[in-house]
Design a protein around this motif. Structure first.
Motif, PDB file in Angstrom:
ATOM      1  N   VAL A   6       7.119 -10.071  14.971  1.00 58.79           N
ATOM      2  CA  VAL A   6       8.079 -11.553  14.740  1.00 58.79           C
ATOM      3  C   VAL A   6       7.717 -12.212  12.931  1.00 58.79           C
ATOM      4  O   VAL A   6       7.057 -12.549  12.744  1.00 58.79           O
ATOM      5  N   GLU A   7       8.750 -11.774  12.768  1.00 56.74           N
ATOM      6  CA  GLU A   7       9.147 -12.828  10.419  1.00 56.74           C
ATOM      7  C   GLU A   7       9.704 -13.750  10.944  1.00 56.74           C
ATOM      8  O   GLU A   7      10.794 -14.351  11.463  1.00 56.74           O
ATOM      9  N   THR A   8       9.078 -15.126  10.908  1.00 56.40           N
ATOM     10  CA  THR A   8       9.595 -16.660  10.470  1.00 56.40           C
ATOM     11  C   THR A   8       8.981 -16.872   9.350  1.00 56.40           C
ATOM     12  O   THR A   8       8.388 -18.626   9.690  1.00 56.40           O
ATOM     13  N   SER A   9       8.506 -16.371   8.080  1.00 55.04           N
ATOM     14  CA  SER A   9       8.027 -17.056   7.336  1.00 55.04           C
ATOM     15  C   SER A   9       8.471 -18.521   6.168  1.00 55.04           C
ATOM     16  O   SER A   9       8.272 -19.341   6.403  1.00 55.04           O
ATOM     17  N   CYS A  10       9.676 -18.312   6.375  1.00 54.01           N
ATOM     18  CA  CYS A  10      10.818 -18.563   5.395  1.00 54.01           C
ATOM     19  C   CYS A  10      12.824 -19.182   6.160  1.00 54.01           C
ATOM     20  O   CYS A  10      12.306 -19.673   7.092  1.00 54.01           O
ATOM     21  N   ASP A  11      13.365 -18.057   5.462  1.00 56.54           N
ATOM     22  CA  ASP A  11      14.029 -18.409   5.695  1.00 56.54           C
ATOM     23  C   ASP A  11      15.492 -17.039   6.584  1.00 56.54           C
ATOM     24  O   ASP A  11      16.448 -17.575   6.164  1.00 56.54           O
ATOM     25  N   LEU A  73       5.125  -3.764  26.233  1.00 53.29           N
ATOM     26  CA  LEU A  73       4.333  -4.008  24.955  1.00 53.29           C
ATOM     27  C   LEU A  73       3.329  -3.799  25.603  1.00 53.29           C
ATOM     28  O   LEU A  73       2.569  -4.149  25.813  1.00 53.29           O
ATOM     29  N   ASP A  74       2.402  -2.688  23.947  1.00 58.61           N
ATOM     30  CA  ASP A  74       0.595  -3.171  23.653  1.00 58.61           C
ATOM     31  C   ASP A  74       0.724  -4.376  22.846  1.00 58.61           C
ATOM     32  O   ASP A  74      -0.841  -4.921  22.743  1.00 58.61           O
ATOM     33  N   ALA A  75       1.064  -5.267  21.715  1.00 59.34           N
ATOM     34  CA  ALA A  75       0.704  -6.369  21.661  1.00 59.34           C
ATOM     35  C   ALA A  75       1.516  -7.148  20.288  1.00 59.34           C
ATOM     36  O   ALA A  75       2.882  -6.215  20.635  1.00 59.34           O
ATOM     37  N   ILE A  76       1.410  -8.086  20.404  1.00 62.77           N
ATOM     38  CA  ILE A  76       2.905  -8.436  19.435  1.00 62.77           C
ATOM     39  C   ILE A  76       2.251  -8.711  18.113  1.00 62.77           C
ATOM     40  O   ILE A  76       0.815  -9.564  17.543  1.00 62.77           O
ATOM     41  N   ALA A  77       3.160  -8.727  16.516  1.00 66.32           N
ATOM     42  CA  ALA A  77       2.409  -9.208  15.566  1.00 66.32           C
ATOM     43  C   ALA A  77       3.374 -10.420  15.139  1.00 66.32           C
ATOM     44  O   ALA A  77       4.386 -10.070  15.327  1.00 66.32           O
ATOM     45  N   TYR A  78       2.859 -10.834  14.483  1.00 65.44           N
ATOM     46  CA  TYR A  78       3.360 -12.114  13.617  1.00 65.44           C
ATOM     47  C   TYR A  78       2.794 -12.519  12.725  1.00 65.44           C
ATOM     48  O   TYR A  78       1.634 -12.407  12.371  1.00 65.44           O
ATOM     49  N   THR A  79       4.112 -13.682  11.283  1.00 67.04           N
ATOM     50  CA  THR A  79       3.706 -13.961  10.162  1.00 67.04           C
ATOM     51  C   THR A  79       2.741 -14.886  10.657  1.00 67.04           C
ATOM     52  O   THR A  79       3.668 -16.011  10.809  1.00 67.04           O
ATOM     53  N   ALA A  80       1.788 -15.253  10.440  1.00 69.02           N
ATOM     54  CA  ALA A  80       0.949 -16.619   9.905  1.00 69.02           C
ATOM     55  C   ALA A  80       0.948 -17.112   8.721  1.00 69.02           C
ATOM     56  O   ALA A  80      -0.066 -18.283   8.640  1.00 69.02           O
ATOM     57  N   GLY A  81       1.156 -16.718   7.364  1.00 66.67           N
ATOM     58  CA  GLY A  81       1.648 -16.896   5.948  1.00 66.67           C
ATOM     59  C   GLY A  81       0.985 -16.036   5.344  1.00 66.67           C
ATOM     60  O   GLY A  81       1.296 -14.927   5.208  1.00 66.67           O
ATOM     61  N   PRO A  82       1.285 -15.991   3.893  1.00 60.57           N
ATOM     62  CA  PRO A  82       1.928 -17.883   3.584  1.00 60.57           C
ATOM     63  C   PRO A  82       3.073 -18.332   3.566  1.00 60.57           C
ATOM     64  O   PRO A  82       3.803 -17.047   3.987  1.00 60.57           O
ATOM     65  N   GLY A  83       3.727 -19.260   4.065  1.00 62.78           N
ATOM     66  CA  GLY A  83       4.605 -19.515   3.862  1.00 62.78           C
ATOM     67  C   GLY A  83       5.424 -21.199   4.255  1.00 62.78           C
ATOM     68  O   GLY A  83       4.105 -22.016   3.793  1.00 62.78           O
ATOM     69  N   LEU A  84       6.501 -21.488   4.543  1.00 64.61           N
ATOM     70  CA  LEU A  84       6.169 -23.125   5.364  1.00 64.61           C
ATOM     71  C   LEU A  84       5.956 -22.836   6.549  1.00 64.61           C
ATOM     72  O   LEU A  84       6.115 -22.316   7.457  1.00 64.61           O
TER      73      LEU A  84
END
Length: 343
Positions: A6-11, A73-84
């Motif tokens: 899951v990527e939600t660092s900016c726009d 699923l075995d796991a979830i990876a998400y963007t923790a930074g850097p970003g907004l």
């Protein structure tokens, strides 16, 4: 290992499912360009709100496209930074809630490590070690890469990132948002020989970058060739765009050549939004061919922010036994060379 990224660092909201055995199973991306275009740049509050609206529907869509359910699923990876911070919190909170409900581990991924590893998703990925040029709207870094998590910063921008400089030069030419791609399109109609813009910080040793002087030079050129109207005539605008793009591409190429010589490596990876620039790729390809080095980059859709790179990077760390604790931690700033290496 089957990982949701899951990527939600900016726009941009990016979601993907990656399988360590079968590769990338599905990915989806929603861009907020239309939302922010009215303001000429990213509005953090609007970005966060839109991630809230789009993240869960995209996750459901990607799971369906992969033919799996959440508890597969075995796991979830998400963007923790850097970003907004607000945007990061959306992805972090949702990912942790889903992981808790499904009883699976979760890991926060460094956004730029995701970009750096995006070319690993291609059919012919680069082997370690290599030099990576990470070039985007928020970052310009040269990194020596010996392996995942084994990073040394060779050079970085002392002011604006290259992508940010592209956007600001585009504003000088009154181009629409997003400015970088618009300037690149305009540059295609330009005369490459009419103007020669400076190649900043290439007349001295070192691998750091600075684009502030180039922006000033661009603005002065625009003003010098503006006569009766608010802007130069169309061909002159194209010529200025071409000269600016060429200066950035040549500057990056000179620094990359120095980095390869300094490290002795024969592979260069370019990643991040600006790595999609066709002229930059051409210049680097030509430069590297002169001394037998190879160039690697991700496919166009994985140059900008995306969930696939986060799923892949997270999967590598998860398979090495790394996990996050129960706390939700996101970072607006996060030095790449502080990441732990894989065991």
């Amino acid at each position: 290992m089957l990982v949701l990224g899951v990527e939600t660092s900016c726009d941009e909201t990016g979601v993907a499912v990656y399988d360590s055995d079968r590769g990338l199973l599905a990915h989806r991306l929603y861009s907020q360009v239309a939302i922010h275009a009215e303001y000429g740049g990213v509005v953090p509050e609007l970005a966060s709100r839109d991630h809230i609206r789009k993240s869960l529907p995209l996750i459901e869509e990607v799971l369906a496209a992969s033919g799996i359910k959440g508890n597969d699923l075995d796991a979830i990876a998400y963007t923790a930074g850097p970003g907004l911070i607000g945007a990061l919190m959306v992805g972090a909170s949702l990912s942790r809630a889903l992981a808790f409900g499904w009883g699976i581990p979760v890991i926060g991924v460094h956004h730029m490590e995701g970009h750096l590893l995006a070319p690993m998703l291609e059919e012919k990925p680069p082997a370690f070690p290599f030099v990576a040029l990470l070039v985007s709207g928020g970052h310009t870094l040269l990194v020596g890469v010996e392996g995942i998590g084994r990073y040394s910063i060779l050079g970085e921008s002392l002011d604006d990132a290259a992508g940010e400089a592209f956007d600001k030069a585009a504003k000088m030419l009154d181009l629409p948002y997003p400015g970088g791609p618009a300037l690149a399109r305009l540059a295609e109609a330009g005369d490459i020989d009419r103007f020669r813009f400076p190649r900043p910080m290439t007349d001295r040793p070192g691998l750091d970058f600075s684009f502030s002087g180039l922006k000033t030079f661009t603005l002065n050129t625009v003003n010098e060739h503006t006569l009766d109207g608010p802007l130069p005539e169309p061909q002159t605008m194209a010529d200025i765009a071409c000269a600016f793009q060429e200066a950035v591409a040549q500057t990056l190429a000179i620094k990359c050549r120095r980095a390869l010589k300094q490290t002795g490596y024969k592979r260069l990876v370019i990643a991040g939004g600006v790595s999609a620039n066709r002229r930059l790729r051409q210049v680097l390809q030509s430069e590297l061919a002169r001394f037998g080095a190879s160039l690697f980059y991700a496919r166009q859709e994985f140059c900008t922010d995306n969930g696939a790179m986060i799923a892949y990077a997270g999967c590598q760390r998860l398979m090495a036994g790394q996990r996050d604790d129960d706390s939700v931690q996101v970072k607006a700033r996060w030095p790449l060379d502080t990441l732990p290496p894989l065991n």
